[in-house]
Design an enzyme around this catalytic site. Structure first.
Site, PDB file in Angstrom:
ATOM      1  N   CYS A  12       0.839  -1.199   0.000  1.00 17.83           N
ATOM      2  CA  CYS A  12       0.000   0.000   0.000  1.00 17.83           C
ATOM      3  C   CYS A  12       0.872   1.246   0.000  1.00 17.83           C
ATOM      4  CB  CYS A  12      -0.879   0.017   1.251  1.00 17.83           C
ATOM      5  SG  CYS A  12      -1.857  -1.465   1.447  1.00 17.83           S
ATOM      6  N   GLY A  38      -1.784   1.283  -4.787  1.00 24.21           N
ATOM      7  CA  GLY A  38      -3.032   0.648  -4.375  1.00 24.21           C
ATOM      8  C   GLY A  38      -4.220   1.373  -4.946  1.00 24.21           C
ATOM      9  N   ASN A 112       1.530   0.014   5.767  1.00 26.77           N
ATOM     10  CA  ASN A 112       1.957  -0.647   4.538  1.00 26.77           C
ATOM     11  C   ASN A 112       2.844  -1.803   4.959  1.00 26.77           C
ATOM     12  OD1 ASN A 112       2.915  -1.359   1.983  1.00 26.77           O
ATOM     13  ND2 ASN A 112       4.525   0.176   2.035  1.00 26.77           N
ATOM     14  N   GLY A 113       2.476  -3.018   4.551  1.00 28.47           N
ATOM     15  CA  GLY A 113       3.307  -4.156   4.902  1.00 28.47           C
ATOM     16  C   GLY A 113       2.487  -5.378   5.225  1.00 28.47           C
ATOM     17  N   TYR A 253      10.022  -3.067  -9.670  1.00 35.27           N
ATOM     18  CA  TYR A 253       8.683  -2.943 -10.247  1.00 35.27           C
ATOM     19  C   TYR A 253       7.780  -1.921  -9.575  1.00 35.27           C
ATOM     20  CZ  TYR A 253       3.772  -3.999 -10.918  1.00 35.27           C
ATOM     21  OH  TYR A 253       2.443  -3.876 -11.152  1.00 35.27           O
TER      22      TYR A 253
HETATM   23  P1  AMP Z   1       3.382 -12.307 -14.705  1.00 38.87           P
HETATM   24  O1  AMP Z   1       2.585 -11.920 -15.887  1.00 38.87           O
HETATM   25  O2  AMP Z   1       2.562 -13.024 -13.683  1.00 38.87           O
HETATM   26  O3  AMP Z   1       4.667 -13.013 -15.016  1.00 38.87           O
HETATM   27  O4  AMP Z   1       3.779 -10.964 -13.956  1.00 38.87           O
HETATM   28  C1  AMP Z   1       4.824 -10.186 -14.453  1.00 38.87           C
HETATM   29  C2  AMP Z   1       4.338  -8.796 -14.715  1.00 38.87           C
HETATM   30  O5  AMP Z   1       3.649  -8.270 -13.579  1.00 38.87           O
HETATM   31  C3  AMP Z   1       5.509  -7.901 -15.007  1.00 38.87           C
HETATM   32  O6  AMP Z   1       5.239  -7.243 -16.220  1.00 38.87           O
HETATM   33  C4  AMP Z   1       5.596  -6.943 -13.850  1.00 38.87           C
HETATM   34  O7  AMP Z   1       5.698  -5.625 -14.334  1.00 38.87           O
HETATM   35  C5  AMP Z   1       4.317  -7.140 -13.066  1.00 38.87           C
HETATM   36  N1  AMP Z   1       4.560  -7.445 -11.629  1.00 38.87           N
HETATM   37  C6  AMP Z   1       5.625  -7.980 -11.047  1.00 38.87           C
HETATM   38  N2  AMP Z   1       5.458  -8.106  -9.701  1.00 38.87           N
HETATM   39  C7  AMP Z   1       4.235  -7.627  -9.422  1.00 38.87           C
HETATM   40  C8  AMP Z   1       3.471  -7.461  -8.215  1.00 38.87           C
HETATM   41  N3  AMP Z   1       3.936  -7.829  -7.032  1.00 38.87           N
HETATM   42  N4  AMP Z   1       2.254  -6.920  -8.333  1.00 38.87           N
HETATM   43  C9  AMP Z   1       1.757  -6.555  -9.521  1.00 38.87           C
HETATM   44  N5  AMP Z   1       2.419  -6.699 -10.681  1.00 38.87           N
HETATM   45  C10 AMP Z   1       3.643  -7.227 -10.655  1.00 38.87           C
END
Ligand code: AMP
Ligand code: SF4
Length: 466
Positions: A12, A38, A112-113, A253
């Site tokens: 968050c 969020g 947040n956490g 990310y």
């Molecule tokens: P995936 O499609 O499941 O392999 O997720 C990878 C994509 O989701 C990448 O393009 C990242 O930019 C994004 N991503 C990586 N970690 C997270 C996260 N914790 N929450 C939301 N999106 C994520």
């Protein structure tokens, strides 16, 4: 209820302001700049020194606060929160800040956490008579601080309570006469302190400071408790900092590219990751493209080192939420399709290097590879600017189950086949670590959890809950 607890890991955004005549409005703008952290709920609590007033709701900041309701949030001190819940745990009651009223004064908390001992603490507290109204970890802190004999001053009680928490936390806490800030002893979450006019601000990310014209002072230290009141700012260490372990996914990310974490700009860090990737995986190709938005910096870095032109090979629709928020795999795939399109004029007849910041389930890479091929790319090389994610995160990122992690069950060649790429490469842990100056958590890549054995307690939570 236990299923809910298991699901309530959150990534968050928190914000606090002390001593500004339009504290709620400042918080509104700050939350807007933290919206990427969020999108499921937002809230503001403000005080004029007499009482605490709250406005919160589900949805985006712009949905929750109207001009009319902002006018009612009068006061010089405020905290705010944007919420990204994981595991489908929604509900108004879990939207933060949480506000507690008592005869000794009001208390509002935003967090947040994710606490790894949340289940154990709740069991103990319930046995002692606490009745919980929400599934939010922030409520645990409030109940702990309320227990008898936990210290004389409010700050002492809070610090005693904080010492009982395990896992990740960045808290902002508001009473009628002070703003308090606390960060877990590993510094897993980002939290920065700034000044604004005669007052002070605190935020998950420095991009919030830029929007409201605040000046960055410093990052909050791991294990630090800060009191901000009429006497100024006083920081003290409530728990000896262990090794610093800021979540590396914040750089990779999660955080906004214009934010700085521990002195390093996020865009610059991502660009360096892209450069390191280029040194590990130089590919003979015609164009480099990144997955908007979080991978563009790494793609630029890759292009700079290899000399291959960086192009806008993929376009993202601005009006669809993040793919990760979609609850099921099939919906997620649909979401990716809606969200991204390949630019035929750029990729047709070309050998394309597609850089993404991370690969969790492999869904995005697979979809994009086929989009690029459909648009006429002759080769698609997928390069990920972070290592393979093989372990779940217990600190609040949405990767709790090993089952979901493609790299936990497949080697790189198997993943390449699943994704349908001509080649697939991941930045190594060693090369990634070289990019950063501050201590990082790398647990989802290495399995070494900074807080030690967390799996056992979380497993117990999952077993009883789902
Ligand atoms: P995936 O499609 O499941 O392999 O997720 C990878 C994509 O989701 C990448 O393009 C990242 O930019 C994004 N991503 C990586 N970690 C997270 C996260 N914790 N929450 C939301 N999106 C994520
Ligand atoms: Fe971040 Fe991964 Fe550590 Fe979780 S396990 S805090 S996602 S680096």
């Amino acid at each position: 209820m236990l299923t809910e607890l298991r699901g309530l890991n959150e990534e968050c955004g928190v914000f606090g302001v002390w001593n500004h005549p339009r504290a709620a409005q400042i918080t509104y703008y700050a939350l807007h700049s933290l919206q990427h952290r969020g999108q499921e709920g937002a809230g503001i609590v403000v005080t004029d020194g007499e009482t605490l007033r709250i406005r919160k709701g589900q949805g985006l900041v712009t949905d929750v606060f109207s001009a009319e309701c902002m006018e009612k949030l009068q006061g010089s001190h405020a905290i705010g929160h944007v919420r990204y819940s994981i595991g489908g745990v929604n509900g108004f009651e879990n939207v933060q800040p949480l506000l507690f009223r008592s005869q000794n004064g009001d208390l509002a908390i935003a967090h947040n956490g994710s606490l790894t001992n949340a289940y154990d603490l709740r069991v103990v507290l319930e046995e002692e008579g606490s009745i919980f109204q929400t599934a939010a970890d922030a409520e645990i802190l409030a109940h702990l601080a309320k227990r008898r004999g936990t210290g004389d001053s409010f700050a002492d009680r809070m610090m005693t309570a904080l010492r009982q928490l395990e896992g990740s936390y960045a808290f902002v806490i508001l009473t009628e006469d002070a703003l308090y800030v606390a960060l877990d002893p590993y510094g897993l979450k980002p939290l920065a302190l700034g000044s604004l006019g005669e007052g002070y601000v605190v935020a998950s990310e420095t991009c919030a400071f830029d929007l409201i014209g605040a000046k960055y002072l410093r990052d909050v230290k791991p294990g630090e408790f800060i009191t901000i009141d009429a006497r100024g700012v006083r920081g003290q260490i409530f728990s000896e900092p262990r090794r610093q372990a800021l979540c590396s996914m914040e750089y990779i990310y999660f955080s906004r590219p214009d934010s700085n974490l521990w002195g390093m700009n996020v865009h610059t860090a991502r660009k360096k990751l892209g450069k390191a990737l280029a040194r590990e995986y130089p590919i003979d190709a015609d164009v480099v493209t990144g997955v908007p938005d979080s991978s563009l910096s790494a793609a630029i870095g890759y292009a700079e080192v290899t000399g291959i032109p960086y192009e806008l090979g993929l376009i993202k629709s601005r009006y669809i939420g993040r793919t990760f928020i979609e609850p099921s795999q099939s919906l997620r795939e649909q979401g990716v399709k809606l969200k991204l399109s390949a630019v035929r004029g750029v990729v047709e007849g070309k050998r394309v290097v597609m850089v993404d910041d991370s690969c969790v389930r492999g869904t995005t890479s697979r979809r994009i590879t086929s989009l690029l091929r459909e648009a006429g790319a002759t080769e698609v090389h997928v390069l990920i600017a972070s290592p393979t994610i093989q372990h779940p995160c217990y600190y609040g990122m949405d990767t709790l189950s090993t089952d979901e992690l493609v790299a936990a069950h497949h080697d790189v060649e198997e993943m390449r086949v699943l994704i349908g790429a001509d080649s697939l490469g991941f930045l190594s842990v060693e090369k990634m670590a070289e990019v950063f100056d501050c201590g990082l958590c790398l647990a989802c890549f290495t399995g070494e959890y900074p807080t030690g054995e967390v799996e056992a307690s979380v497993r117990c939570l999952q077993a009883s809950g789902s």
